[in-house]
Design a protein around this motif. Structure first.
Motif, PDB file in Angstrom:
ATOM      1  N   VAL A  37      40.282 -42.680  63.347  1.00 36.32           N
ATOM      2  CA  VAL A  37      38.687 -42.130  63.783  1.00 36.32           C
ATOM      3  C   VAL A  37      39.131 -42.242  65.463  1.00 36.32           C
ATOM      4  O   VAL A  37      39.799 -43.485  65.948  1.00 36.32           O
ATOM      5  CB  VAL A  37      37.756 -43.574  63.849  1.00 36.32           C
ATOM      6  CG1 VAL A  37      36.525 -43.226  64.368  1.00 36.32           C
ATOM      7  CG2 VAL A  37      38.011 -43.703  62.076  1.00 36.32           C
ATOM      8  N   VAL A  38      39.196 -41.775  65.926  1.00 41.37           N
ATOM      9  CA  VAL A  38      38.573 -41.486  67.484  1.00 41.37           C
ATOM     10  C   VAL A  38      37.631 -41.066  68.274  1.00 41.37           C
ATOM     11  O   VAL A  38      36.297 -40.509  67.870  1.00 41.37           O
ATOM     12  CB  VAL A  38      39.919 -39.938  67.749  1.00 41.37           C
ATOM     13  CG1 VAL A  38      41.411 -39.891  67.715  1.00 41.37           C
ATOM     14  CG2 VAL A  38      39.292 -38.846  66.966  1.00 41.37           C
ATOM     15  N   GLU A  44      30.576 -38.127  68.863  1.00 36.63           N
ATOM     16  CA  GLU A  44      30.735 -39.099  67.509  1.00 36.63           C
ATOM     17  C   GLU A  44      31.845 -39.919  67.003  1.00 36.63           C
ATOM     18  O   GLU A  44      32.428 -38.485  67.387  1.00 36.63           O
ATOM     19  CB  GLU A  44      28.941 -39.352  67.016  1.00 36.63           C
ATOM     20  CG  GLU A  44      28.869 -38.247  66.416  1.00 36.63           C
ATOM     21  CD  GLU A  44      28.109 -38.276  64.265  1.00 36.63           C
ATOM     22  OE1 GLU A  44      27.145 -39.246  64.458  1.00 36.63           O
ATOM     23  OE2 GLU A  44      29.214 -37.587  63.942  1.00 36.63           O
ATOM     24  N   PRO A  45      31.801 -40.954  66.906  1.00 31.34           N
ATOM     25  CA  PRO A  45      33.275 -40.885  66.763  1.00 31.34           C
ATOM     26  C   PRO A  45      33.049 -40.591  65.088  1.00 31.34           C
ATOM     27  O   PRO A  45      32.314 -40.712  64.550  1.00 31.34           O
ATOM     28  CB  PRO A  45      33.385 -42.751  66.216  1.00 31.34           C
ATOM     29  CG  PRO A  45      31.887 -43.196  67.275  1.00 31.34           C
ATOM     30  CD  PRO A  45      30.612 -42.144  67.681  1.00 31.34           C
ATOM     31  N   GLN A  46      34.761 -40.007  65.018  1.00 35.11           N
ATOM     32  CA  GLN A  46      35.078 -39.198  64.093  1.00 35.11           C
ATOM     33  C   GLN A  46      36.593 -39.102  64.139  1.00 35.11           C
ATOM     34  O   GLN A  46      36.752 -39.913  64.248  1.00 35.11           O
ATOM     35  CB  GLN A  46      34.307 -37.783  63.487  1.00 35.11           C
ATOM     36  CG  GLN A  46      34.840 -36.894  65.102  1.00 35.11           C
ATOM     37  CD  GLN A  46      34.376 -35.559  64.987  1.00 35.11           C
ATOM     38  OE1 GLN A  46      34.405 -34.617  63.929  1.00 35.11           O
ATOM     39  NE2 GLN A  46      33.833 -35.294  66.253  1.00 35.11           N
ATOM     40  N   SER A  47      36.779 -38.491  61.962  1.00 35.50           N
ATOM     41  CA  SER A  47      38.577 -38.892  62.051  1.00 35.50           C
ATOM     42  C   SER A  47      38.509 -38.230  63.000  1.00 35.50           C
ATOM     43  O   SER A  47      38.215 -36.852  63.456  1.00 35.50           O
ATOM     44  CB  SER A  47      38.105 -38.276  60.272  1.00 35.50           C
ATOM     45  OG  SER A  47      38.362 -36.711  60.196  1.00 35.50           O
ATOM     46  N   ILE A  48      40.410 -37.805  62.837  1.00 33.97           N
ATOM     47  CA  ILE A  48      41.243 -37.474  63.461  1.00 33.97           C
ATOM     48  C   ILE A  48      41.806 -35.560  63.100  1.00 33.97           C
ATOM     49  O   ILE A  48      41.195 -34.632  64.246  1.00 33.97           O
ATOM     50  CB  ILE A  48      42.194 -37.984  63.894  1.00 33.97           C
ATOM     51  CG1 ILE A  48      43.228 -37.394  65.257  1.00 33.97           C
ATOM     52  CG2 ILE A  48      43.203 -37.957  62.558  1.00 33.97           C
ATOM     53  CD1 ILE A  48      44.285 -38.622  65.483  1.00 33.97           C
ATOM     54  N   LYS A  49      41.335 -35.567  62.207  1.00 35.57           N
ATOM     55  CA  LYS A  49      41.380 -34.641  61.605  1.00 35.57           C
ATOM     56  C   LYS A  49      39.887 -33.508  61.488  1.00 35.57           C
ATOM     57  O   LYS A  49      40.466 -32.424  61.538  1.00 35.57           O
ATOM     58  CB  LYS A  49      40.995 -34.744  60.253  1.00 35.57           C
ATOM     59  CG  LYS A  49      41.626 -33.417  59.123  1.00 35.57           C
ATOM     60  CD  LYS A  49      41.402 -33.337  57.408  1.00 35.57           C
ATOM     61  CE  LYS A  49      41.125 -32.180  56.808  1.00 35.57           C
ATOM     62  NZ  LYS A  49      40.781 -32.192  55.890  1.00 35.57           N
ATOM     63  N   LYS A  50      38.825 -34.703  61.618  1.00 31.76           N
ATOM     64  CA  LYS A  50      37.408 -33.288  62.439  1.00 31.76           C
ATOM     65  C   LYS A  50      37.413 -33.157  64.006  1.00 31.76           C
ATOM     66  O   LYS A  50      36.223 -32.186  63.969  1.00 31.76           O
ATOM     67  CB  LYS A  50      35.978 -34.182  61.769  1.00 31.76           C
ATOM     68  CG  LYS A  50      36.009 -34.204  60.504  1.00 31.76           C
ATOM     69  CD  LYS A  50      35.169 -35.143  59.465  1.00 31.76           C
ATOM     70  CE  LYS A  50      34.909 -35.381  58.660  1.00 31.76           C
ATOM     71  NZ  LYS A  50      33.439 -36.460  57.601  1.00 31.76           N
ATOM     72  N   SER A  51      37.612 -33.937  65.051  1.00 30.30           N
ATOM     73  CA  SER A  51      38.057 -34.102  65.996  1.00 30.30           C
ATOM     74  C   SER A  51      38.471 -32.690  66.295  1.00 30.30           C
ATOM     75  O   SER A  51      39.593 -32.108  65.819  1.00 30.30           O
ATOM     76  CB  SER A  51      38.874 -34.238  66.686  1.00 30.30           C
ATOM     77  OG  SER A  51      38.978 -34.741  67.808  1.00 30.30           O
ATOM     78  N   PHE A  53      38.804 -31.455  68.996  1.00 32.77           N
ATOM     79  CA  PHE A  53      40.565 -31.982  70.380  1.00 32.77           C
ATOM     80  C   PHE A  53      41.856 -32.389  69.221  1.00 32.77           C
ATOM     81  O   PHE A  53      41.372 -32.532  68.542  1.00 32.77           O
ATOM     82  CB  PHE A  53      39.964 -32.642  71.174  1.00 32.77           C
ATOM     83  CG  PHE A  53      39.006 -32.287  72.206  1.00 32.77           C
ATOM     84  CD1 PHE A  53      39.268 -31.381  73.104  1.00 32.77           C
ATOM     85  CD2 PHE A  53      37.717 -32.894  71.923  1.00 32.77           C
ATOM     86  CE1 PHE A  53      38.575 -30.427  74.000  1.00 32.77           C
ATOM     87  CE2 PHE A  53      36.456 -32.729  73.330  1.00 32.77           C
ATOM     88  CZ  PHE A  53      37.035 -31.312  74.147  1.00 32.77           C
ATOM     89  N   ASN A  54      42.848 -32.040  70.405  1.00 39.61           N
ATOM     90  CA  ASN A  54      44.456 -32.663  69.634  1.00 39.61           C
ATOM     91  C   ASN A  54      44.228 -33.156  70.553  1.00 39.61           C
ATOM     92  O   ASN A  54      44.848 -34.045  71.640  1.00 39.61           O
ATOM     93  CB  ASN A  54      45.246 -31.684  70.043  1.00 39.61           C
ATOM     94  CG  ASN A  54      46.560 -31.845  69.348  1.00 39.61           C
ATOM     95  OD1 ASN A  54      46.207 -32.733  68.741  1.00 39.61           O
ATOM     96  ND2 ASN A  54      47.501 -31.388  70.280  1.00 39.61           N
ATOM     97  N   VAL A  55      44.342 -34.670  69.996  1.00 37.04           N
ATOM     98  CA  VAL A  55      44.468 -36.233  69.814  1.00 37.04           C
ATOM     99  C   VAL A  55      45.644 -36.660  69.547  1.00 37.04           C
ATOM    100  O   VAL A  55      45.573 -36.742  68.223  1.00 37.04           O
ATOM    101  CB  VAL A  55      42.656 -37.134  69.749  1.00 37.04           C
ATOM    102  CG1 VAL A  55      43.079 -38.561  69.894  1.00 37.04           C
ATOM    103  CG2 VAL A  55      41.327 -36.575  70.235  1.00 37.04           C
ATOM    104  N   ARG A  56      46.050 -37.508  70.437  1.00 40.13           N
ATOM    105  CA  ARG A  56      47.105 -38.399  70.046  1.00 40.13           C
ATOM    106  C   ARG A  56      47.007 -39.856  70.673  1.00 40.13           C
ATOM    107  O   ARG A  56      46.316 -40.417  71.164  1.00 40.13           O
ATOM    108  CB  ARG A  56      48.382 -37.786  70.825  1.00 40.13           C
ATOM    109  CG  ARG A  56      49.370 -36.670  70.706  1.00 40.13           C
ATOM    110  CD  ARG A  56      50.391 -36.906  71.402  1.00 40.13           C
ATOM    111  NE  ARG A  56      50.126 -36.874  73.350  1.00 40.13           N
ATOM    112  CZ  ARG A  56      51.612 -37.336  73.869  1.00 40.13           C
ATOM    113  NH1 ARG A  56      52.582 -37.636  73.782  1.00 40.13           N
ATOM    114  NH2 ARG A  56      51.199 -37.467  74.931  1.00 40.13           N
ATOM    115  N   ILE A  57      47.370 -40.895  69.527  1.00 35.01           N
ATOM    116  CA  ILE A  57      46.891 -42.007  68.753  1.00 35.01           C
ATOM    117  C   ILE A  57      48.068 -43.349  69.446  1.00 35.01           C
ATOM    118  O   ILE A  57      48.977 -43.063  68.930  1.00 35.01           O
ATOM    119  CB  ILE A  57      45.877 -42.634  67.791  1.00 35.01           C
ATOM    120  CG1 ILE A  57      44.382 -41.258  67.872  1.00 35.01           C
ATOM    121  CG2 ILE A  57      45.929 -44.290  67.685  1.00 35.01           C
ATOM    122  CD1 ILE A  57      44.042 -41.775  66.408  1.00 35.01           C
ATOM    123  N   ILE A  58      48.012 -43.619  70.245  1.00 35.06           N
ATOM    124  CA  ILE A  58      48.738 -45.293  70.043  1.00 35.06           C
ATOM    125  C   ILE A  58      48.317 -46.287  69.767  1.00 35.06           C
ATOM    126  O   ILE A  58      46.970 -46.838  69.788  1.00 35.06           O
ATOM    127  CB  ILE A  58      49.085 -45.340  71.614  1.00 35.06           C
ATOM    128  CG1 ILE A  58      50.267 -44.300  71.693  1.00 35.06           C
ATOM    129  CG2 ILE A  58      50.078 -46.703  71.856  1.00 35.06           C
ATOM    130  CD1 ILE A  58      50.370 -44.545  73.955  1.00 35.06           C
TER     131      ILE A  58
END
Length: 717
Positions: A37-38, A44-51, A53-58
């Protein structure tokens, strides 16, 4: 452009294996997205698939595997990001896509952090502790709509923990680490870390957490003599002091969160205290009455204090979703100057005064869910920034012509409104436009815009395309530097214009799950960033002497191609990525202009983790290769000035660790090494042996191979 085949081979192997595996997957298998979740840049907070934007997570697990204590410990291993150490100041900053920390915004829970020059930029990574981090989210490209000024190359948002799975969670940590080959557990050499965090869920509504961390960094001599050095008759060239300055840091934080139904309120407080020691390389002699001839040096100490307050409320009002934050941050830096007598270990003439202060009042908020229609959401937001800055002549040469003195007192304000919408055109196609308008107290009003597209394709493919326009406002140095005497004329420019940046990024991702448990995730990204009205120091006059002034003259553009591949199967995890970047920078100093052709470089990174189930042991290896870089530098000749193409040699950074858990994961022991390839200096030289070459110079990148032992006790009940 040539890329070493040893770099591409692992990528090609993973890609080939992925393609083969995807050919054999049963079409009836339904893939399930990872539960990531990003929150950064989302309505609103949502799964990375629904974003969109291209979000990278550490993740917190990534940080744990690297035994990261501060942000500088972990960021060096990621593509398109470079940590830039400034050992003489005891700082480390970030650059992204070749643009320095002025163009990259660092936030904690969506609040930009106070810095020496303003808000969110040029942040010292060593001053950001990672003990209570849930995850770090990275978005590349212009993010001016959601995050305002100076988010040109991207943003890094650090998300802190605000809940616990247990009633109580108590974590105590002790970590010992060598600094290169220098270490002493009972003296100043080495790195000594102690930390304690206590989190408690009082009931279903209330949660509290407290944390403290002490980091004692003994500095790195690196061939210098250290604090007690006076002279060396066998090596007259050896100097007193440290290559990396010693420092001691104290981090404390507290959080209180209340949550009931749709309402969540939290307050977070942080206090940071830092003491940096500077030992002058110049040693002199003085006759002290009654004592004799003593060797002395004029030394300094730098003290930094930071206060961070953040109050956030999320809930519903009149059927709308609101998210409002208010923050007060203050940073004060003092300097103590004194004379230190080496043989007697005594100090005299101690004088302390404030030389830099920044105070920020900040608030941001959004309203969303204006329309109840499925597949459509609209967001309206604001941002208010009131920034006060004080800088004395001790930190440089500044002048405020309006006040007629060398100390600078300035207040900058901006009041922004922004809007964004997410439109689900079909079940698979989403659009997100956005716009921001900023009312500025110092500069002309600014604006930012963005457009994001996301398309879910067949067979698990996801395609994204985004455009963003952002702006960077000039910093204090560019506005107010004033260094004028009989030999120098260097001036800031209060009339500077903000820079404007544009970015475009396209990406294609595929994530696949198999009945065997194999998980594959592959993506390729293409990006472009351009910056106009870039601020540079130029020669504005040559008679009667050379006069330098910051002006808007430079242009900058960058293209980037990156591909990453992730693999997980049973007890194995592996990641591999390659990034190729071309940078064009046109500089005109007033006497000479540089070439504006694209200069290319590449990066390769990989990390591998394997868990031995029988022993509950985790083995981790991280490696990043930074390819040769080229850039134009101006020679020192004023009679025949020109730009010369210089080269910075390639280098690699490798870290490894072993983590062993005991007593049902209550006690963790992590043993590891940083910088296994023993990188200290990298060489910079003029390409082709140009006649104007000043020879090869060294750039300090690290303090060599270091080993650490980390002990963590977890008490959860």
């Amino acid at each position: 452009m040539q890329i070493n085949t040893r770099v591409l081979l692992p990528v090609l192997l993973v890609a080939a294996y992925t393609a083969k595996a995807q050919e054999t997957v049963n079409d009836t298998i339904v893939s399930t997205e990872l539960n990531e979740v990003v929150v950064t840049g989302q309505i609103e907070p949502q799964s990375i698939k629904k974003s969109v934007f291209n979000v990278r997570i550490i993740s917190a697990e990534d940080i744990k595997r690297q035994a990261g204590n501060n942000l500088a410990d972990v960021m060096n291993q990621y593509l398109n990001i470079n940590v830039q150490p400034q050992s003489g100041e005891g700082r480390s900053t970030l650059s992204m896509f070749g643009l320095d920390g002025q163009y990259l915004k660092v936030l904690v829970d969506n609040i930009p952090l106070v810095s020496d020059t303003g808000l969110g930029n040029n942040i010292d990574l060593t001053q950001i502790n990672l003990d209570d981090i849930e995850q770090i989210e990275i978005i590349e490209g212009a993010m001016g709509v959601t995050h305002g000024a100076n988010a040109v190359s991207g943003i890094i948002n650090i998300i802190t923990k605000k809940s616990t799975k247990n009633k109580w969670e108590i974590t105590a940590t002790a970590q010992e680490e060598t600094v290169g080959n220098e270490y002493n557990p009972f003296y100043e050499d080495g790195r000594h870390i102690q930390a304690l965090r206590i989190a408690h869920s009082i009931n279903n509504n209330w949660f509290v957490a407290l944390g403290a961390n002490r980091n004692d960094f003994g500095g790195y001599k690196g061939g210098l003599g250290g604090k007690e050095f006076t002279n060396n008759p066998n090596n007259p060239s050896q100097q007193r002091g440290y290559t990396w300055l010693p420092k001691e840091q104290l981090f404390t934080n507290a959080l209180v969160r209340y949550q009931k139904n749709n309402t969540r309120i939290f307050y977070r407080f942080e206090y940071f205290d830092e003491n940096i020691d500077f030992y002058s390389p110049v040693v002199a002699s003085e006759l002290v009455e009654g004592v004799g001839i003593l060797r002395y040096a004029d030394d300094r100490r730098y003290f930094t204090q930071k206060f961070y307050h953040h109050l956030n409320a999320v809930g519903k009002v009149f059927g709308l979703d609101y998210n409002v934050s208010a923050s007060h941050q203050k940073q004060q830096r003092d300097i103590e100057q004194f004379r230190y007598y080496i043989q007697t270990d005594t100090e005299t003439g101690n004088d302390t005064e404030t030389y830099q202060e920044t105070e920020i009042l900040y608030s941001t908020g959004t309203l969303s869910n204006f329309f109840k229609a499925d597949g459509f959401d609209f967001q309206l937001g604001y941002e208010l920034v009131n920034s006060y800055g004080y800088t004395s002549a001790l930190s440089g040469n500044f002048n405020d012509p309006e006040q007629g003195d060398v100390n600078l007192n300035k207040r900058l304000e901006n009041y922004d409104i922004f809007t964004a919408a997410e439109v689900k055109v079909t079940d698979k196609f989403s659009v997100r436009p956005g716009f921001r308008y900023s009312f500025q107290s110092k500069f002309d009003n600014q604006w930012a815009a963005s457009m994001g597209l996301r398309q879910l394709l067949g067979n698990g493919f996801q395609a994204r395309l985004s455009y963003g326009r952002s702006y960077r406002t000039p910093n204090y140095e560019e506005l107010y530097t004033f260094f004028v005497d009989s030999n120098h004329n260097l001036q800031g420019n209060p009339d500077l214009l903000p820079e404007s940046g544009h970015s475009v990024e396209a990406s294609l991702k595929k994530q696949t799950f198999f009945d065997s448990g194999l998980q594959l995730k592959n993506d390729i990204t293409i990006g472009f960033i351009s910056v106009s009205d870039r601020i540079e120091l130029a020669i504005t006059a040559t008679f009667p002497s050379f006069q330098y002034r910051f002006i808007n003259i430079d242009t900058y553009s960058m293209w980037n191609l990156a591909t990453t591949h992730q693999f997980a199967y049973k007890n194995w995890q592996a990641n591999v990525g390659v990034s190729v970047t071309g940078i064009s920078r046109a500089i005109n100093t007033g006497l000479v202009a540089s070439d504006d052709r694209y200069l290319t470089t590449y990066q390769f990174n990989t990390n591998i983790a394997y868990t031995i189930p029988k022993w509950n042991t985790l083995l981790s290896l991280y490696y990043k290769h930074n390819g040769k870089q080229q850039q134009y530098i101006q020679d020192s000749s004023l009679s025949d000035p020109q730009f010369i193409l210089s080269e910075i040699e390639s280098f690699g950074l490798m870290d490894a660790s072993i983590r062993q858990s005991f007593f049902k994961n209550k006690f963790d022991v992590t043993l590891g090494a940083r910088n296994l390839l023993d990188v200290v200096n990298i060489q910079s030289s003029v390409a082709g042996g140009d006649a104007h070459s000043a020879g090869t110079t060294n750039i300090l990148m690290g303090y060599g191979r270091s080993y650490f032992l980390k002990l963590t006790y977890n008490l959860n009940f």
